[in-house]
Every structure is written in C-alpha cells, then in structure tokens.
Design an enzyme around this catalytic site. Structure first.
Site, PDB file in Angstrom:
ATOM      1  N   ASN A 193       0.805  -1.225   0.000  1.00 25.99           N
ATOM      2  CA  ASN A 193       0.000   0.000   0.000  1.00 25.99           C
ATOM      3  C   ASN A 193       0.837   1.274   0.000  1.00 25.99           C
ATOM      4  OD1 ASN A 193       0.758  -0.630   2.642  1.00 25.99           O
ATOM      5  ND2 ASN A 193      -1.083   0.225   3.548  1.00 25.99           N
ATOM      6  N   GLU A 239       4.223  -4.309  12.480  1.00 29.57           N
ATOM      7  CA  GLU A 239       3.204  -3.250  12.401  1.00 29.57           C
ATOM      8  C   GLU A 239       2.112  -3.813  11.506  1.00 29.57           C
ATOM      9  OE1 GLU A 239       0.688  -0.830  11.460  1.00 29.57           O
ATOM     10  OE2 GLU A 239       2.133  -0.129   9.970  1.00 29.57           O
ATOM     11  N   CYS A 252      -3.479   1.229   6.592  1.00 29.59           N
ATOM     12  CA  CYS A 252      -3.713   0.555   7.872  1.00 29.59           C
ATOM     13  C   CYS A 252      -4.322   1.497   8.898  1.00 29.59           C
ATOM     14  CB  CYS A 252      -2.419  -0.072   8.396  1.00 29.59           C
ATOM     15  SG  CYS A 252      -1.075   1.104   8.639  1.00 29.59           S
TER      16      CYS A 252
END
Length: 467
Positions: free
Chosen positions: A141, A238, A273
């Site tokens: 992303n 993460e 996210c």
C-alpha cells in the site's frame, strides 16, 4: 533460462498493462543473498556513523533527483493517484534524511556503580551495536515510504538489509535499490529478494537473519513471529488496523466529514492501515453528518491514477476490489444502508458510505481494505469508547469535539497506539512513534524508534576506573 513459472507479471491494476516481470527466487537463491549479506553487514558495521549518515543523505539526494519518474512508476504499478505517490516519494526522501541524523545519535549510558556497595571505584557504560542482517518485508500500500523506514533505519544502525518488495508493485523499489549501488554503498549491504509468501517465511526461519521487520496483515504477522521465534530473532511487527473515529455532539461536522473523506475514501484508495475504518456518530448529529459525508463521497473523481484530476484510483488488484465488494454486501445483509457509491468495475470501487450499520456486524469488526466508510450511532461517549475498544486491533483512533477535557478523557480510555483529536486517523509523521496495541503488533516505527530497535545494547565495566 528459467522457465516462465519462475516469473510473475507486474501490471497496472487499472488497465492491465504489463509493466514488468518479477523473478520468483528459489530457496537456494535466497540463501545466497543472506550469506552475502553477512559480508555486507561487516562492512556497514565498520563504517563510522558519519559515513553511514552520508550514505543515506546521498541516497535521499538521488531519490529527490528522480522524484517525478519514480512517483509515476509507483502510481502505475500501485494504483494510487499520482499526486499521492509524489507525496509518498517526498516522505521517503524526508525519512532517509531524518534517519541519517539518527545514525549519529546512537547514544549509550553511564551507570553509577557507586549505588552498589563495594563497586564505588568502577565505571559502567553501555554502547549500541548493530543487530546483524535485517530482513525488511514491505507491503503494497505504501511501499516506498514504508521501505524507507525499514531500510534506512537498518543501515543507519550499521546493519545490512535484505528487502522483500511487494510482489504486486516491486518496480519502484527495484529502482531505489539501484540508487544504493550508484551511491557507493558497501557490496551486499542492501539487497533484494523477490517472490511471495515462501520467501517471507524463509527469511523468518533463516538463522542468518538477526531481525525481521514486517508491515502487513495480522495473519502474516503471527506466522512471521512464530517462525522468527524459533531462532530467537527480533521480530518487529506493524500489522492491521480498524481505526475508529468518534464524532461527539459538539463536533465541527464539516471538519469531521472531511476527515473521513481525506483519511479513508480519497487517500491510498482506502488501502491504509491507519485509515478511518469505523465512524461512530452521536445520534443527535448523525443524520446531518451522514448527509454531508454522502455528498462529499459522491463528488469524488474515480479513474486513471495517472491523471491529476483523479482522487480515487484502482485498488491493488481486482481480487482486492472483490473482497471490498463482499464486505459491503455483508454489511448490507446485516442491516446497513448504502447512501453513496459501492459499485465495482474491475479493480475500481466507487467510495461507499453506509449508515444504520449494526455495531455487532462481523463485517464491521474486520478490516475492510478499500474506500468504505461505515457509520454507526451512539448516545453516550462511553458507549462509543466501548465500541471502539471492542476491536481486536488497536492502531489509531480519532475523536471530534470542541471540549478539550472530553477529548483527552476519551483519548486516554481508547486502547490504541495513537489518538488524533479533531483530525483523521490517517496521520503518520515520520518522526513520531507509529504503531498499535493488541493484534496490531505492539511495535513502534519512526526515526528514533526504528534505529534504536535495530541495535542491541552492550554493557562494559571498567574495574578500578576511579582507583
């Protein structure tokens, strides 16, 4: 020549145009890269801090010189609108420069041994040392920006880095890798491995890897963590997020709806996210909020990511758009009402707004990775906090209110890594610690935190130093 099965095609997700081919490396090829990285790590560790900083600054300058073509390549292979990929490359340049400074600030500590009877004349100090070879597994992303955090941090600390670019959009990172050679980086200090899940798992298993840093799904993080634990390597994760935005009765509704549009529907095509993924609105302002959000969502321009008028481009692949389409259908089946968008065309998905979303819908509990804004009501801020905290994820959250005391009270009770007051959750400043709680992984990434986490502490004691 390898057979065709040893390659995957990289395509523009909006048009299907083939942009390049990506080799799928064999296990033996990955082993060879890791073996070479040991020599690269020795060379990086031998560099003084000022030389490591100079290397990162050199790469930053080369990135800046190629900013426009690199951003265009990233937009073509990733699907994000061109102005957003330009911003991503700009962020990577800042990260390389900011992390270069951290290379010169790896401070140790002096401990007072006169706190212990009998040790008064001795001296104890600690120093920071590199971990070894760091594997950096990069998501699709924000590949250039998140790569920069991982690779620059590893190198600043004196490690070698083995980077696994995302299989669907690796081409921009292949070019960045070439910049390291042009900048005169030590041989094997910065290498790439290409392929899919088996390559990631091999890196996590490999005894020659000292640390793995991953941004990705919680499913992937659990598997990498499990594998990394077998060799006691450091695993920095993460992972997913399902960020909540709470809109109180006294909120600035225009600003709050902008936060959803800009922090979810029109940034990264919703594939972030820390995007706003759940919106909880006080019942007294719910209808006005939905009316404003619906109008703004419907006005967004969906189309070719290389055109500057485009605000929402294609998702990373048609399969990703199909998954979003399925999640929205589930929300509607559970009782939600679609007020804007929600139409798929190949990899494109028009930004969707849903209202009357049941708070107990299983689809609301999952991370929807696309331009979708589900809106639910609450009557008491404590109820909104409970709903936000019910998620297994804990990356970021946001609260809109004009009452400062209420804002801090809600922020303190939210079980997340960061809270934005009167702004979007899709906020990441590279000098701040970024990460979350619970299934988000617990790790923090940022200039200082990344470099420090990719070092280890050694204690040295000088007996009779003050004799």
């Amino acid at each position: 020549m390898p057979d065709e099965a040893a390659y995957t095609e990289v395509t523009n997700p909006g048009t299907g145009e083939v942009l390049g081919r990506l080799p799928i490396m064999t296990a033996a090829e990955v082993d060879a890269v890791v073996a070479n990285a040991a020599a690269g790590q020795d060379a990086m560790a031998a560099l003084p801090a000022h030389a490591r900083a100079a290397l990162l600054l050199d790469v930053a300058a080369r990135l800046e010189a190629e900013r426009d073509p690199l951003a265009a390549l990233l937009a073509a292979e990733n699907g994000k609108p061109i102005e957003q990929t330009e911003g991503e490359v700009d962020a990577a340049i800042r990260i390389f420069r900011g992390t270069a400074g951290e290379a010169t600030r790896l401070f140790g500590t002096q401990y007072p041994l006169d706190a212990v009877p009998g040790l008064e004349r001795n001296l104890a100090v600690t120093i920071r040392e590199p971990l070894g070879v760091v594997a950096a597994i990069v998501p699709f992303n924000y590949p250039v920006e998140l790569y920069a955090h991982k690779a620059a941090g590893a190198l600043a600390a004196g490690n070698a880095v083995v980077v696994q670019p995302p299989a669907r959009c690796p081409l921009s990172l292949l070019r960045v890798h070439e910049l390291f050679a042009e900048a005169g980086a030590p041989e094997f200090a910065h290498q790439l491995v290409t392929g899919g899940v088996p390559v990631s798992q091999q890196l996590a298993d490999h005894p020659g890897i000292a640390a793995v840093t991953l941004t990705g799904s919680t499913v992937a993080g659990r598997e990498i963590g499990r594998r990394g634990g077998a060799t006691f390597k450091k695993v920095l994760l993460e992972l997913g997020g399902n960020d909540a935005l709470i809109v109180c009765s006294d909120a600035d509704l225009d600003a709050a709806t902008d936060a959803v549009v800009l922090g979810r529907l029109a940034r990264g095509n919703g594939q972030i996210c820390c995007a706003v993924k759940r919106v909880y609105v006080d019942a007294s302002v719910h209808d006005a909020f939905v009316e404003s959000l619906t109008a703004k969502a419907a006005a967004l321009t969906v189309g070719d990511q290389l055109q500057r008028a485009t605000e929402v481009g294609p998702l990373i692949a048609e399969s990703a758009a199909e998954a979003v389409e399925g999640a929205v259908k589930q929300l509607i089946d559970d009782g939600a009402r679609l007020t804007a968008g929600g139409v798929r065309d190949g990899a494109f998905y028009t930004p969707a707004v849903l209202t009357d979303v049941p708070a107990d819908s299983p689809a609301l509990a999952e991370e929807i990775f696309g331009p979708v804004a589900p809106v639910a009501r609450f009557t008491d801020p404590a109820e909104a906090v409970a709903l936000a905290n019910a998620s297994p994820y804990g990356l970021q959250a946001a609260v809109f209110t004009r009452d400062v005391s209420r804002a801090f009270s809600i922020a303190k009770r939210l079980d997340v890594g960061g809270v934005v007051i009167n702004g979007s959750t899709a906020l990441r400043a590279e000098n701040l610690p970024f990460g979350g709680t619970k299934d988000t992984g617990g790790h923090r990434e940022g200039y200082h935190h990344t470099v420090r986490d990719l070092t280890r502490e050694k204690t040295m004691i000088v007996m009779e130093a003050f004799g």
